[in-house]
Design a protein around this motif. Sequence first.
Motif, PDB file in Angstrom:
ATOM      1  N   LEU A 104       0.826  -1.200   0.000  1.00  0.00           N
ATOM      2  CA  LEU A 104       0.000   0.000   0.000  1.00  0.00           C
ATOM      3  C   LEU A 104       0.865   1.256   0.000  1.00  0.00           C
ATOM      4  O   LEU A 104       0.564   2.236  -0.695  1.00  0.00           O
ATOM      5  CB  LEU A 104      -0.936   0.004   1.206  1.00  0.00           C
ATOM      6  N   GLY A 105       1.956   1.233   0.770  1.00  0.00           N
ATOM      7  CA  GLY A 105       2.846   2.397   0.807  1.00  0.00           C
ATOM      8  C   GLY A 105       3.432   2.722  -0.557  1.00  0.00           C
ATOM      9  O   GLY A 105       3.492   3.888  -0.958  1.00  0.00           O
ATOM     10  N   ALA A 106       3.859   1.684  -1.276  1.00  0.00           N
ATOM     11  CA  ALA A 106       4.414   1.896  -2.618  1.00  0.00           C
ATOM     12  C   ALA A 106       3.349   2.414  -3.566  1.00  0.00           C
ATOM     13  O   ALA A 106       3.607   3.305  -4.392  1.00  0.00           O
ATOM     14  CB  ALA A 106       5.003   0.589  -3.150  1.00  0.00           C
ATOM     15  N   ALA A 107       2.141   1.872  -3.444  1.00  0.00           N
ATOM     16  CA  ALA A 107       1.046   2.315  -4.306  1.00  0.00           C
ATOM     17  C   ALA A 107       0.681   3.772  -4.014  1.00  0.00           C
ATOM     18  O   ALA A 107       0.404   4.556  -4.934  1.00  0.00           O
ATOM     19  CB  ALA A 107      -0.177   1.418  -4.122  1.00  0.00           C
ATOM     20  N   GLU A 108       0.675   4.160  -2.735  1.00  0.00           N
ATOM     21  CA  GLU A 108       0.350   5.543  -2.375  1.00  0.00           C
ATOM     22  C   GLU A 108       1.410   6.502  -2.882  1.00  0.00           C
ATOM     23  O   GLU A 108       1.085   7.604  -3.360  1.00  0.00           O
ATOM     24  CB  GLU A 108       0.196   5.663  -0.862  1.00  0.00           C
ATOM     25  N   LEU A 109       2.674   6.113  -2.804  1.00  0.00           N
ATOM     26  CA  LEU A 109       3.744   6.977  -3.303  1.00  0.00           C
ATOM     27  C   LEU A 109       3.633   7.152  -4.814  1.00  0.00           C
ATOM     28  O   LEU A 109       3.733   8.268  -5.341  1.00  0.00           O
ATOM     29  CB  LEU A 109       5.113   6.388  -2.940  1.00  0.00           C
ATOM     30  N   LEU A 110       3.404   6.051  -5.525  1.00  0.00           N
ATOM     31  CA  LEU A 110       3.257   6.135  -6.975  1.00  0.00           C
ATOM     32  C   LEU A 110       2.016   6.944  -7.348  1.00  0.00           C
ATOM     33  O   LEU A 110       2.030   7.715  -8.314  1.00  0.00           O
ATOM     34  CB  LEU A 110       3.179   4.734  -7.581  1.00  0.00           C
ATOM     35  N   ALA A 111       0.945   6.799  -6.575  1.00  0.00           N
ATOM     36  CA  ALA A 111      -0.275   7.574  -6.839  1.00  0.00           C
ATOM     37  C   ALA A 111       0.002   9.068  -6.700  1.00  0.00           C
ATOM     38  O   ALA A 111      -0.485   9.883  -7.488  1.00  0.00           O
ATOM     39  CB  ALA A 111      -1.395   7.152  -5.891  1.00  0.00           C
TER      40      ALA A 111
ATOM     41  N   VAL B  92       8.184   0.710  -1.084  1.00  0.00           N
ATOM     42  CA  VAL B  92       8.383   2.163  -1.208  1.00  0.00           C
ATOM     43  C   VAL B  92       9.770   2.480  -1.760  1.00  0.00           C
ATOM     44  O   VAL B  92       9.929   3.333  -2.629  1.00  0.00           O
ATOM     45  CB  VAL B  92       8.169   2.844   0.159  1.00  0.00           C
ATOM     46  N   ASP B  93      10.784   1.772  -1.250  1.00  0.00           N
ATOM     47  CA  ASP B  93      12.158   2.040  -1.701  1.00  0.00           C
ATOM     48  C   ASP B  93      12.341   1.742  -3.188  1.00  0.00           C
ATOM     49  O   ASP B  93      13.159   2.379  -3.853  1.00  0.00           O
ATOM     50  CB  ASP B  93      13.164   1.224  -0.880  1.00  0.00           C
ATOM     51  N   ASP B  94      11.591   0.770  -3.702  1.00  0.00           N
ATOM     52  CA  ASP B  94      11.674   0.466  -5.139  1.00  0.00           C
ATOM     53  C   ASP B  94      11.149   1.640  -5.963  1.00  0.00           C
ATOM     54  O   ASP B  94      11.733   1.999  -6.994  1.00  0.00           O
ATOM     55  CB  ASP B  94      10.863  -0.794  -5.466  1.00  0.00           C
ATOM     56  N   VAL B  95      10.047   2.234  -5.514  1.00  0.00           N
ATOM     57  CA  VAL B  95       9.488   3.383  -6.229  1.00  0.00           C
ATOM     58  C   VAL B  95      10.467   4.545  -6.189  1.00  0.00           C
ATOM     59  O   VAL B  95      10.695   5.224  -7.197  1.00  0.00           O
ATOM     60  CB  VAL B  95       8.122   3.806  -5.624  1.00  0.00           C
ATOM     61  N   LYS B  96      11.072   4.764  -5.025  1.00  0.00           N
ATOM     62  CA  LYS B  96      12.051   5.848  -4.897  1.00  0.00           C
ATOM     63  C   LYS B  96      13.263   5.624  -5.806  1.00  0.00           C
ATOM     64  O   LYS B  96      13.834   6.570  -6.353  1.00  0.00           O
ATOM     65  CB  LYS B  96      12.513   5.968  -3.446  1.00  0.00           C
ATOM     66  N   GLU B  97      13.616   4.375  -5.967  1.00  0.00           N
ATOM     67  CA  GLU B  97      14.800   4.030  -6.767  1.00  0.00           C
ATOM     68  C   GLU B  97      14.539   4.146  -8.263  1.00  0.00           C
ATOM     69  O   GLU B  97      15.391   4.615  -9.020  1.00  0.00           O
ATOM     70  CB  GLU B  97      15.236   2.600  -6.433  1.00  0.00           C
ATOM     71  N   ILE B  98      13.353   3.750  -8.694  1.00  0.00           N
ATOM     72  CA  ILE B  98      13.082   3.588 -10.121  1.00  0.00           C
ATOM     73  C   ILE B  98      12.271   4.739 -10.721  1.00  0.00           C
ATOM     74  O   ILE B  98      12.517   5.151 -11.856  1.00  0.00           O
ATOM     75  CB  ILE B  98      12.342   2.255 -10.374  1.00  0.00           C
TER      76      ILE B  98
END
Length: 326
Positions: A156-163, A192-198
Motif C-alpha cells: 500500500l505504501g508503494a502504491a500511495e507513493l506512486l499515486a 516504497v524504496d523500489d518506487v524511490k529508486e526507479i
Amino acid sequence: MSETKPVVYIFHGEDEFAIAQVIAELEKELGDPATAALNISRLEGSNLSIDELQIVAAAIPFLGDRRLVVVDNWLSSLNTPVLQEKLIKLLENLPPTTRLILVENKTLPENSHWLLLWAKRAPKIAFVKHFKPRTGLALANWIQEQARKEGGVFTLGAAELLAGLAGDDPRMAQQEINKLLAYVNYQRPVEVDDVKEITPDASLLENFALANALRERNPRKALQVLCKELDVSDPYLLVGRIARQFSVLICARDVLDRGGNVNDIANELKIREGYARHLYEQARKISSKELENIYHRLLEIDEAIKTGKMDGDVALECFVSDYTTS
C-alpha cells in the motif's frame, strides 16, 4: 431466455485511460482480432453527421455477432432540439447487433443533460458510466489492482507513493507499474524504496507526511511522523529536507497567488505533472504567510543545530509541538 444487452453506451468523464481500457475489453469480446477489426468503427465527432452515423451503425456484422461503433466527443455539436431528437430516434432503432459507444471526455451533468435524461428513460437499451479521475487512495487501490492483474504485488505504501507521483495521469501510473514489477522480477512485492529508486521524482515526495501533519495542526500525528523519521534520519539532514519541501511549496503557492494552475506549477518548477498536482493540492490549503513562517523557523532550527546551540531531536520536537498547538 437471455438477457437483452444494451445497444447504446454513454461513457463520460475525464479518465480517458479508464475509458480506453473498457473499450479495449469490449473489443476483445468480438473474438478473433483479425475478424474483430472488420467489425470495429471509430468515428471522430467533430465532422460527423447523424446520417453518416446511421449508415455505419446499421451495417451488418461480418462473420460475427456484433459490431462496435465508437464516437468520440460529438454530443456538444448536437446543440438544437431537432438534432437531439433525431439522434434519439436513431438510438431507439439501432439493430441489436450494434454496440454504439458515445464517448465524452468530460463530465456531463447527470440531472440535466438531454442524453443522460433519455438514457434514464431507456434503461433496457442504454448504459451510462461516469469515469471520474482516480486520485489519492482510490488511485493507490487501482494501482494495487492493476499490479495483481499483471501478476505482481504492490504494498500500500508503494502504491500511495506512486499515486502521488502520477496525480491524474493513470497512463504514467500504468507504465511505472509495469516497470516496477519487472524491476522486482514479479518475485516479491514492490516496496516504497523500489518506487524511490526507479520512478522519477519519487524522492520529491519524501517528508510530505510531516508537512501534511503540520499543515493540519495535528500534534499527535506530527510527532508520530517525526519520531519515525528521526529513527532513520539525522536531525540536521531531516531539517534540511523538510525545509526544501516548504521551499517548493512556497514556490507553488506563489504560482497560485498569481492565478496559475497545475500546468503552470509544472512548467515553472520544471517537474512532472503528477508531482505538480500534489503540490497544488498542498499549497492551496495554506497561505503564503504561513508557509514563509514555517520555512524561516526551520532555517533558524537549522542554524541552531549546526552551531550546537540546540540538540537536533529536541529542536524538532519543540518546533512541531509549538507549531501544531499554537
